[in-house]
Design a protein around this motif. Sequence first.
Motif, mmCIF file in Angstrom:
data_model
loop_
_atom_site.group_PDB
_atom_site.id
_atom_site.type_symbol
_atom_site.label_atom_id
_atom_site.label_comp_id
_atom_site.label_asym_id
_atom_site.label_seq_id
_atom_site.Cartn_x
_atom_site.Cartn_y
_atom_site.Cartn_z
ATOM 1 N N ALA A 103 0.829 -1.212 0.000
ATOM 2 C CA ALA A 103 0.000 0.000 0.000
ATOM 3 C C ALA A 103 0.859 1.256 0.000
ATOM 4 O O ALA A 103 0.567 2.230 -0.711
ATOM 5 N N TRP A 104 1.935 1.237 0.770
ATOM 6 C CA TRP A 104 2.826 2.401 0.853
ATOM 7 C C TRP A 104 3.450 2.716 -0.508
ATOM 8 O O TRP A 104 3.548 3.870 -0.912
ATOM 9 N N LEU A 105 3.861 1.676 -1.227
ATOM 10 C CA LEU A 105 4.558 1.878 -2.492
ATOM 11 C C LEU A 105 3.611 2.111 -3.672
ATOM 12 O O LEU A 105 3.967 2.814 -4.616
ATOM 13 N N ALA A 106 2.430 1.524 -3.616
ATOM 14 C CA ALA A 106 1.548 1.546 -4.785
ATOM 15 C C ALA A 106 0.510 2.659 -4.767
ATOM 16 O O ALA A 106 0.071 3.115 -5.829
ATOM 17 N N LEU A 107 0.109 3.102 -3.580
ATOM 18 C CA LEU A 107 -0.995 4.064 -3.502
ATOM 19 C C LEU A 107 -0.488 5.500 -3.587
ATOM 20 O O LEU A 107 0.661 5.782 -3.233
ATOM 21 N N PRO A 108 -1.363 6.415 -4.018
ATOM 22 C CA PRO A 108 -0.988 7.842 -4.017
ATOM 23 C C PRO A 108 -0.870 8.363 -2.578
ATOM 24 O O PRO A 108 -1.273 7.698 -1.629
ATOM 25 N N TYR A 112 -7.051 7.935 0.828
ATOM 26 C CA TYR A 112 -8.078 7.764 1.863
ATOM 27 C C TYR A 112 -9.106 6.708 1.463
ATOM 28 O O TYR A 112 -9.544 5.910 2.291
ATOM 29 N N GLY A 113 -9.509 6.712 0.185
ATOM 30 C CA GLY A 113 -10.526 5.770 -0.257
ATOM 31 C C GLY A 113 -10.067 4.327 -0.141
ATOM 32 O O GLY A 113 -10.812 3.455 0.330
ATOM 33 N N PHE A 114 -8.836 4.071 -0.543
ATOM 34 C CA PHE A 114 -8.287 2.717 -0.429
ATOM 35 C C PHE A 114 -8.171 2.295 1.038
ATOM 36 O O PHE A 114 -8.450 1.152 1.388
ATOM 37 N N ALA A 115 -7.753 3.232 1.878
ATOM 38 C CA ALA A 115 -7.617 2.937 3.303
ATOM 39 C C ALA A 115 -8.970 2.593 3.913
ATOM 40 O O ALA A 115 -9.091 1.631 4.682
ATOM 41 N N ALA A 116 -9.999 3.376 3.573
ATOM 42 C CA ALA A 116 -11.338 3.129 4.119
ATOM 43 C C ALA A 116 -11.866 1.775 3.653
ATOM 44 O O ALA A 116 -12.459 1.022 4.434
ATOM 45 N N PHE A 149 -2.818 -3.441 4.742
ATOM 46 C CA PHE A 149 -3.049 -2.530 3.615
ATOM 47 C C PHE A 149 -3.640 -1.212 4.112
ATOM 48 O O PHE A 149 -3.228 -0.127 3.676
ATOM 49 N N PHE A 150 -4.587 -1.320 5.039
ATOM 50 C CA PHE A 150 -5.185 -0.108 5.628
ATOM 51 C C PHE A 150 -4.132 0.713 6.370
ATOM 52 O O PHE A 150 -4.037 1.933 6.191
#
Length: 295
Positions: A103-108, A112-116, A149-150
């Motif tokens: 998640a740290w490397l792939a997400l912008p 917030y949406g992915f985390a939720a 991931f969250f």
Amino acid sequence: MRSSNPVFSREGSFTRDAGHAGFDTTRQPHAADPYANNPYAANPYGANPYARPEGAQLTDDQLAEMYRAPSAGPAQTGRMTMDDVVARTTLTLLALVGAGAVAWLALPDEGYGFAAGAAFAAFVVGLVITFKRSVSPPLILAYAALEGFFLGAITKVFNTIWPGIAVQAVLGTAVVFGAMLIAYKSGRIRVTPRYTRIGLAIAMGFVGLLLINMIASMFGADFGLRSGPLGIAVGLIGIALGAFFLSLDFAEIEHAIQNGAPEREAWRAAFGLTLSLVWIYLEMLRLIAILRGDD
């Protein structure tokens, strides 16, 4: 002592009855039964358990050697050991950290949406694990991956605002875990029924207060529980409650090992420890963010 923690209080968990061998206490003696009071009545070799069965090929020296052998330990009887708990917890935390790194490397930076989404999925899987009668290692690893991931996504958001906060939160969580483990093993903290009742009452009040604050914030109101001096106090209470949950975990694991819980229950212990560590990490992350302010 039976815990109020739902993770450890499922029927059949951490007990010999959960698929572990024991003595049959349901057989009622009958006056006409000549073997009613004979504990070896069901022995196919007769009333004497040491009598050699007819046709046995063992020599006297072999029998003597057999009875001199050490008794079977937990590993041979399929009972849970501390090594099992450490191994399963390590696997669970590796799944959590691995998913967090993805998640740290792939997400912008503002994912917030992915985390939720990951948080909601982890919550659902966690509920299934908690109320599921049998232990499911794949579900526990799936929970760890979703939770990781969250945490990876939300930590990246925090770290963008406060650089270095991720390392600080990890170190703070490790310090709390180490301190609680030392305090528990040294006997400075004793998990008594009174200790458990008081801690759970405070935890329920804490969660209830946060839910009320969350609902109020939806309507534009804010009690200031996540900012300023009050936010710092709430953060410290949250971390203290996480440490309290860890002490319950330690007590339940120790109790399970002493009572010969099946080896598979080590996964349940790993799940409980992961829940407590995630709680502490999130509260540590929020507290550090408040303390650092706008720097």
